[in-house]
Design an enzyme around this catalytic site. Sequence first.
Site, PDB file in Angstrom:
ATOM      1  N   GLY A 156       1.631   1.744   0.023  1.00 18.52           N
ATOM      2  CA  GLY A 156       0.495   1.335  -0.361  1.00 18.52           C
ATOM      3  C   GLY A 156       0.272   0.267   0.086  1.00 18.52           C
ATOM      4  O   GLY A 156       0.333  -0.835   0.938  1.00 18.52           O
ATOM      5  N   CYS A 157      -0.372  -0.959  -0.199  1.00 19.12           N
ATOM      6  CA  CYS A 157      -0.048  -2.816  -0.200  1.00 19.12           C
ATOM      7  C   CYS A 157       0.660  -3.588   0.544  1.00 19.12           C
ATOM      8  O   CYS A 157       1.452  -3.755  -0.442  1.00 19.12           O
ATOM      9  CB  CYS A 157      -1.510  -3.291  -2.097  1.00 19.12           C
ATOM     10  SG  CYS A 157      -1.752  -4.942  -1.506  1.00 19.12           S
TER      11      CYS A 157
END
Length: 232
Positions: free
Chosen positions: A56-57
């Site tokens: 993810g981020c």
Amino acid sequence: MNRFFHPLSRILATALAAAMLTAPPAASAEKAVAIPPPAFDAPSTATSATAILAGGCFWGVQAVFQHTRGVTSAVSGYAGGTVKSPRYKAVTSGRTGHAEAVKVTYDPRQVTYGQLLHIFFSVVHDPTQLNRQGPDTGTQYRSAIFTTSDSQMTVATAYIAQLDKAQAYPRSIVTKVQAAPKFWPAENYHQDYATLHPESRYIAYYDLPKIANLKKMFPQQYRDQPVLIAAK
């Protein structure tokens, strides 16, 4: 919840966060999961090794590993794509094939590769979500392990099989394991982002809980002072 697409001053970021406080979150932060450690690990007497992980981020992934004892550097960047020298705007379009990833340099005498994966699967992200984490969607947010050695490949694939067999999650793990491609460091303003922007609502809601979960679930591996890029 959209992330910032360019660097913002603390004043602007604080004002934006305050204006958004009454807005409902776009999605819930990923919950930490208590899972067994790898049954097979690869201890090493080397003084330094590298792991490349995508979950993810990269702001939150970097932050967790910066707070992990034995990690000497954690750099946000891009891996797994086809474009040379990718930049953030292009990567977030989903057209370059890259994943937001973090290059973790660590001392295997203090923390093993298996222990890093234990943290990765437990508190960093939800490995059962396909091409998304939290409010972020797209292949650039996929769950992936980019191995830098044959032993890492063995440990990673065995651990995923172990967790799936134990039904550690309600759904199957979608994390892809592949030999590490070229890693491209992200722009400077993405480095140390969680530490430098604690007032950001995104950081407060999605990333700071991950650090808290690391401290709670892995007290022996937790370090209070993060190892920052800016300090290098």
